[in-house]
Structure formats: structure tokens, C-alpha cells
Scaffold this motif. Structure first.
Motif, PDB file in Angstrom:
ATOM      1  N   ARG A  68       0.833  -1.213   0.000  1.00 38.92           N
ATOM      2  CA  ARG A  68       0.000   0.000   0.000  1.00 38.92           C
ATOM      3  C   ARG A  68       0.866   1.260   0.000  1.00 38.92           C
ATOM      4  NH1 ARG A  68      -5.227  -0.335   1.116  1.00 38.92           N
ATOM      5  NH2 ARG A  68      -5.226   1.625   2.270  1.00 38.92           N
ATOM      6  N   ALA A  85       2.062   1.775  -3.471  1.00 38.89           N
ATOM      7  CA  ALA A  85       0.978   2.247  -4.345  1.00 38.89           C
ATOM      8  C   ALA A  85       0.559   3.679  -4.037  1.00 38.89           C
ATOM      9  CB  ALA A  85      -0.231   1.318  -4.204  1.00 38.89           C
ATOM     10  N   LEU A  99      -1.199   4.442  -1.309  1.00 38.53           N
ATOM     11  CA  LEU A  99      -2.462   4.411  -0.565  1.00 38.53           C
ATOM     12  C   LEU A  99      -2.225   4.608   0.927  1.00 38.53           C
ATOM     13  CD1 LEU A  99      -4.083   1.347  -2.374  1.00 38.53           C
ATOM     14  CD2 LEU A  99      -4.565   3.760  -2.769  1.00 38.53           C
ATOM     15  N   PRO A 126      -1.565   8.501  -5.997  1.00 40.19           N
ATOM     16  CA  PRO A 126      -1.730   7.139  -6.548  1.00 40.19           C
ATOM     17  C   PRO A 126      -2.113   7.178  -8.028  1.00 40.19           C
ATOM     18  CG  PRO A 126      -2.985   7.373  -4.503  1.00 40.19           C
ATOM     19  CD  PRO A 126      -2.414   8.727  -4.817  1.00 40.19           C
ATOM     20  N   GLN A 127      -2.868   8.214  -8.408  1.00 39.87           N
ATOM     21  CA  GLN A 127      -3.334   8.342  -9.799  1.00 39.87           C
ATOM     22  C   GLN A 127      -2.174   8.457 -10.782  1.00 39.87           C
ATOM     23  OE1 GLN A 127      -4.822   9.867  -7.240  1.00 39.87           O
ATOM     24  NE2 GLN A 127      -6.988  10.225  -7.610  1.00 39.87           N
ATOM     25  N   ILE A 133       0.218   2.052 -11.297  1.00 40.07           N
ATOM     26  CA  ILE A 133       0.383   0.757 -10.640  1.00 40.07           C
ATOM     27  C   ILE A 133      -0.884  -0.058 -10.814  1.00 40.07           C
ATOM     28  CG2 ILE A 133       0.221  -0.183  -8.281  1.00 40.07           C
ATOM     29  CD1 ILE A 133       2.629   1.360  -7.548  1.00 40.07           C
ATOM     30  N   PHE A 159      -6.382  -6.403  -5.394  1.00 41.80           N
ATOM     31  CA  PHE A 159      -6.678  -6.392  -3.963  1.00 41.80           C
ATOM     32  C   PHE A 159      -7.082  -7.786  -3.487  1.00 41.80           C
ATOM     33  CE2 PHE A 159      -7.093  -2.035  -5.218  1.00 41.80           C
ATOM     34  CZ  PHE A 159      -6.724  -1.295  -4.103  1.00 41.80           C
ATOM     35  N   ALA A 198     -11.859  -6.088  -5.311  1.00 40.90           N
ATOM     36  CA  ALA A 198     -12.340  -4.717  -5.541  1.00 40.90           C
ATOM     37  C   ALA A 198     -12.926  -4.511  -6.945  1.00 40.90           C
ATOM     38  CB  ALA A 198     -11.208  -3.704  -5.295  1.00 40.90           C
ATOM     39  N   ALA A 224     -10.827   0.731 -16.513  1.00 41.07           N
ATOM     40  CA  ALA A 224      -9.399   0.776 -16.158  1.00 41.07           C
ATOM     41  C   ALA A 224      -8.556   1.241 -17.341  1.00 41.07           C
ATOM     42  CB  ALA A 224      -8.941  -0.604 -15.701  1.00 41.07           C
ATOM     43  N   SER A 257      -9.474   3.236 -19.915  1.00 41.82           N
ATOM     44  CA  SER A 257      -9.840   4.463 -20.622  1.00 41.82           C
ATOM     45  C   SER A 257      -8.936   5.641 -20.269  1.00 41.82           C
ATOM     46  CB  SER A 257     -11.295   4.826 -20.312  1.00 41.82           C
ATOM     47  OG  SER A 257     -11.430   5.043 -18.923  1.00 41.82           O
ATOM     48  N   GLN A 258      -7.707   5.548 -20.677  1.00 42.81           N
ATOM     49  CA  GLN A 258      -6.779   6.645 -20.418  1.00 42.81           C
ATOM     50  C   GLN A 258      -6.003   7.002 -21.678  1.00 42.81           C
ATOM     51  OE1 GLN A 258      -4.424   5.470 -16.898  1.00 42.81           O
ATOM     52  NE2 GLN A 258      -5.046   7.459 -16.118  1.00 42.81           N
ATOM     53  N   ARG A 278      -8.125  -6.668 -15.216  1.00 39.16           N
ATOM     54  CA  ARG A 278      -8.401  -5.236 -15.081  1.00 39.16           C
ATOM     55  C   ARG A 278      -7.127  -4.479 -14.724  1.00 39.16           C
ATOM     56  NH1 ARG A 278     -12.306  -3.056 -10.451  1.00 39.16           N
ATOM     57  NH2 ARG A 278     -10.444  -3.565  -9.275  1.00 39.16           N
ATOM     58  N   GLN A 332      -4.805  -1.457 -17.603  1.00 37.64           N
ATOM     59  CA  GLN A 332      -4.301  -0.084 -17.504  1.00 37.64           C
ATOM     60  C   GLN A 332      -2.819  -0.001 -17.895  1.00 37.64           C
ATOM     61  OE1 GLN A 332      -4.960  -0.066 -12.909  1.00 37.64           O
ATOM     62  NE2 GLN A 332      -3.435   1.512 -13.247  1.00 37.64           N
TER      63      GLN A 332
END
Lengths: 223, 290
Positions: free
Chosen positions: B46, B49, B51, B78-79, B83, B87, B91, B105, B107-108, B146, B150
Motif C-alpha cells: 500500500r 501504491a 495508498l 496514486p493516480q 500501478i 486487492f 475490488a 481501467a 480508458s486513459q 483489469r 491499464q
């Protein structure tokens, strides 16, 4: 006449619910995740309408926004806004009065969502706002529905606040609950009964629908 | 390379515990954290990441600063860390179908071939199902697909296979390896299954009460140096049966159960459930295909 009053009541409840939703989502979202020291104060303020006599809110509202006082006068002179004995004033007071009925279900709903959902969305590069709109809110639909219906029903049923701020102006501030009081005072029991019966049936139907939906009796709707 | 030097005070069941890490992790490897529960393995993931924020220290990934406490506290959001995180509870977004989870995930603006990804993770038939209707193994595959959608540089897996039964676990271990190679990832996983760590990882790090107690290639870490015999397998004692002067002990090795006789004296020092090592120099096995 009876339909004008009921329509005004419906209009007030709808407008209040709409604005409450806009205000409550960010507020409940903040309350659900904040560890700030001011959080207990904000929570107390939000919950106060639950226990405070409605006339207290109405009284302070009347004092604050009366054109005879500094703030009310300033609002009236600079912006032409008159909140006392007007429909916008009723809406504002109703928003304050029904705030806990919208904020509490949304706050509980958001707090119950696994924090990993939010974290997963952040790690995908999503902003807090996008995460709220696309991930969190769609997963608390029953809580949103409960909040909307309770606020709507509570606004229909309010009496003390609207009487203090709105008075009893037909077509402007005279809502159904005040009309019932008015008719009873005039010993016009038949008209009072018409208003009361409509409110009774409408409230029953609204709450019954919420329990049906949140009890998953309409499975396909929520799938 | 990932350079982590951090300290973070955590609440553990035994009271406050300081997670103290000083690690250099190589790129494109599979690295495993292992150790007892509550030793800070998940917290380490975490922190990487973003978090969880360390109290002090620094994290650098490929020369880029992700966190530093000196001279001024800076933490990359985190954005912005790119990474992929699987989970422990997967999640998955319940309001979206499998495909929508992947699309969200991906759509970037990145050109990701979701069809290929669905194929790789054998999810093609489930693309339009909601996560709630899937089994544990299927949900794990969606969570991994997922995370890959990304196109992350680093993939973090928090006890990815612990809730699954043995046959699915084996299959998914292979999938983790395959995806690691295809997507040229640096994979960091938390596991307490030694067999899984040996199979999957290039480097294993053991944590105890927040500190690194040993690290190295798993085969070196887990081989029992005190036992001189060349051939060793680990197993578990299932049962004892008394027979005249000897004791017959029932053992579970991998997924095979068999019996062997041992001396009474030896049996007295063992209990049902004990982990044991079978060692022999006389190694002449026959090989069968499963």
C-alpha cells in the motif's frame, strides 16, 4: 383551490429534494471519509433538525432574513432577494430542515462501500470526482433512493418551519399541512379531510415503494 | 529499479509496530513478500501504491521520486504512479460488467487490446456478466485482467490466490507468470505459501514484525541447509497408528497421501499437523504424467 395547494406542496417537495441531493452528496461524501477535527461539529449541525423544534429553525430564519434586519435588508437591496414569506425562502428553509434525512442515508451508504473500490479507481488514474460519480454513487443506489424519498416525504409533512417563514399566502406559501390547520381552525372539517386523506395516501404509497425497492422485490430494476 | 527506504508506525494486534524497509528491487522481476500475519506485508504494498503514506524516508522508481520526507514532504498521488493492484477482496466494481470493469481501467487514451486480454485470462464468455455472479477464481481473473488493462509498469498482488482451491490456484500461478512476461512487468506479490513463492518469484523477502529478516532467491531461502541429504520434500503429518514396536505415520506430500513406519522414539517428538521434511540420498524415483 385544493389542487393549487397540493401542487404547490408537490413543487416545494420536488425542488427541495433536487437541491438537497446536490448539497448532500458532497457533504455526505466528506463526512464519510473525513478524519477532520471539525467533523463532529458538522455532524451535530446536520443532525440538529432531527431534535430541534421546527419553530426554532423557523424563528432564527425569520430573524436572519427579515428585511427589517441588516442581513435581510442587504440581500433585498443588493440582490432583490426576499426570502421571508416567499417560495425561495420556503425552499431554503426546507433544505435546512430536511438535511439529515438526505445526508444520513448517503453517508451510511458511502461508509459501507469497501474502501478498496475507491482505491482501485484512484490507482487507475481516476480523480476523486470521477470515482464518486462512476464508482461510488452507482453502488449506493438504495441509499440515494432512501434519502430522496425521505426528504421528499419530510418536506411534504413539514409545518412549523413553513408557517414561521412562509406564513399562509395562498398560491405562494400555503402548503397542504398549513391548509389543514387553516381549515380546522375555520371548522371546515370536510376540506381538512380532503387534504389530510391525500397526504395520508401519498405518504403511504411513497414509503411503501421505498421498502419494496430496497427490499429487492423488484430484482430486475436493481440488477 | 525500485529503491525503498521508509519507516511507518503501524497498529498491530500486539501494539504499535514500526515497518522499517530498506530495499532495492530489480526491474522485471517477480518479488514476493512473505511472513506471518500482521508483519506489514500488505502495508508495504500500500505504501508503494501511494495508498498509505510513510512517516519518513524515500521511494524512488526508475530514478523518479515517488515519496520523500526530506527536505519537504512530497508524495506522488496514486493516480500518477501507474500501478496495477489486485486487492485481496478483488475490488471489482459491482455496477459494471466484466468488460466495463476492464474498459474503465483502460480508458486513459492507451491503446489496449481488451479482446486479447479477455482471451489471455479466459474471460471471453463472461465479458457481459456482473462480478457478483462469478466464482472466486473467475473474479480473481477479472481483477488481474483489469489491473493489466491499464498497462501498468508495476503489478502488485495482495495474496492473490489465497482464497482459491488447489487446482485453480495452480492454473492461475501459470497465468501470473505468462502475463508477467508478456507485459514486461515488475510484479510484487504478498503470499504465505512457500510453494507458490518458489514457483513464481525470482526474489523473496521475509518480513518479521515490520523488519526484513532475510531475502534472496527463494530456492536458497527455503532449502533446508541443516539436512545433508540431497533429495528433500516437505509434507505434513496427518495421522499416527501404533503397530507393535513401530508407529505407522500417515503423511501428506503435495497432494499425495502415503504411509511410512518410524521408530517409537521419533514418533514421540511429533504431532499431527507438524510440518516435516522427507530426506533421502537414495533417490531412484519413477516418473508418471499426471
Amino acid at each position: 383551490m385544493i389542487w393549487d395547494t397540493l401542487l404547490l406542496t408537490l413543487q416545494l417537495a420536488l425542488v427541495t429534494t433536487f437541491f438537497l441531493l446536490l448539497v448532500s452528496i458532497p457533504l455526505a461524501s466528506w463526512l464519510a471519509q473525513s478524519k477532520s477535527k471539525v467533523k463532529p461539529i458538522v455532524e451535530t449541525l446536520v443532525s440538529m433538525p432531527l431534535v430541534l423544534p421546527p419553530t426554532v429553525i423557523g424563528f432564527y430564519f425569520l430573524v436572519a432574513f427579515s428585511p427589517g434586519n441588516a442581513f435581510g435588508n442587504w440581500l433585498n437591496e443588493w440582490f432583490g432577494i426576499k426570502l421571508v414569506f416567499s417560495f425561495p425562502g420556503l425552499v431554503l428553509a426546507s433544505i435546512l430542515y430536511s438535511l439529515p434525512f438526505m445526508v444520513h442515508p448517503i453517508q451510511s451508504g458511502l461508509a459501507a462501500v469497501s474502501p478498496s473500490l475507491k482505491e482501485a479507481a484512484y490507482l487507475m488514474g481516476k480523480s476523486k470526482r470521477e470515482t464518486l460519480v462512476k464508482v461510488l454513487l452507482p453502488n449506493i443506489r438504495p441509499a440515494l433512493l432512501t434519502g430522496m424519498v425521505l426528504s421528499f416525504a419530510h418536506t411534504i409533512g413539514e409545518f412549523g418551519v413553513v408557517l414561521m417563514i412562509g406564513g399562509n399566502i395562498p398560491g405562494v406559501t400555503k402548503v397542504a399541512s398549513i391548509a389543514i390547520y387553516d381549515e380546522v381552525e375555520a371548522l371546515n372539517y370536510q376540506a381538512a379531510n380532503q387534504y389530510a386523506a391525500v397526504l395520508f395516501v401519498a405518504t403511504f404509497c411513497i414509503l411503501f415503494l421505498v421498502y419494496l425497492i430496497n427490499g429487492r422485490y423488484f430484482k430486475t430494476f436493481w440488477k | 529499479m525500485i529503491a525503498i527506504q521508509i519507516k511507518k508506525t503501524l497498529d498491530s494486534p500486539a501494539g504499535p509496530m514500526v515497518l522499517d524497509l530498506d530495499l532495492e528491487l530489480k526491474k522485471n522481476q517477480i518479488i514476493a513478500f512473505y511472513g506471518a500475519s500482521g508483519t506489514g506485508k500488505t502495508s508495504a504494498l500500500r505504501i508503494l501504491a501511494g495508498l498509505l503514506q510513510p512517516d519518513k524516508g524515500s521511494i524512488q522508481v526508475e530514478g523518479q521520486v515517488w515519496f520523500q520526507s526530506n527536505p519537504k514532504v512530497f508524495s506522488l498521488r496514486p493516480q500518477e504512479r501507474n500501478i496495477g493492484f489486485v486487492f485481496q477482496d478483488y475490488a471489482l466494481f459491482p455496477n459494471m460488467t466484466v468488460l466495463e470493469n476492464l474498459e474503465f481501467a483502460a480508458s486513459q487514451g492507451k491503446n489496449v487490446n481488451l479482446d486479447h486480454l479477455l482471451e489471455l485470462t479466459e474471460l471471453g464468455d463472461l465479458a457481459h456478466k456482473k462480478p457478483k455472479t462469478l466464482s472466486g477464481g473467475q473474479q480473481q481473473r477479472v481483477a488481474r485482467a483489469r489491473a493489466l488493462a491499464q498497462r501498468p509498469k508495476i503489478l502488485l498482488l495482495d495474496e492473490p490466490l489465497s482464497a482459491l482451491d488447489e487446482s485453480i490456484r495452480r492454473k492461475l500461478q501459470f497465468c501470473v507468470l505468462e502475463a508477467h512476461k508478456e507485459y514486461q512487468l515488475t510484479t510484487i506479490l504478498v503470499s504465505h505459501n512457500k510453494e507458490e513463492i518458489i514457483k513464481l518469484s525470482d526474489w523473496a523477502i521475509q518480513l518479521k514484525e515490520g523488519k526484513v529478516v532475510q531475502q534472496g532467491a527463494p530456492i536458497n531461502l527455503f532449502s533446508s541447509k541443516k539436512i545433508p541429504e540431497k533429495f528433500k520434500v516437505s509434507g505434513e503429518i496427518l495421522d499416527f497408528t501404533q503397530k507393535d514396536n513401530v508407529v505407522e505415520v500417515q503423511l501428506l506430500v503435495q497432494d499425495h497421501v502415503f504411509k511410512m513406519e518410524i521408530e517409537q522414539k521419533k514418533a514421540d517428538s511429533l504431532r499431527v499437523g507438524d510440518q516435516i521434511v522427507l530426506a533421502s540420498n537414495d533417490f531412484r524415483p519413477k516418473l508418471y504424467k499426471k
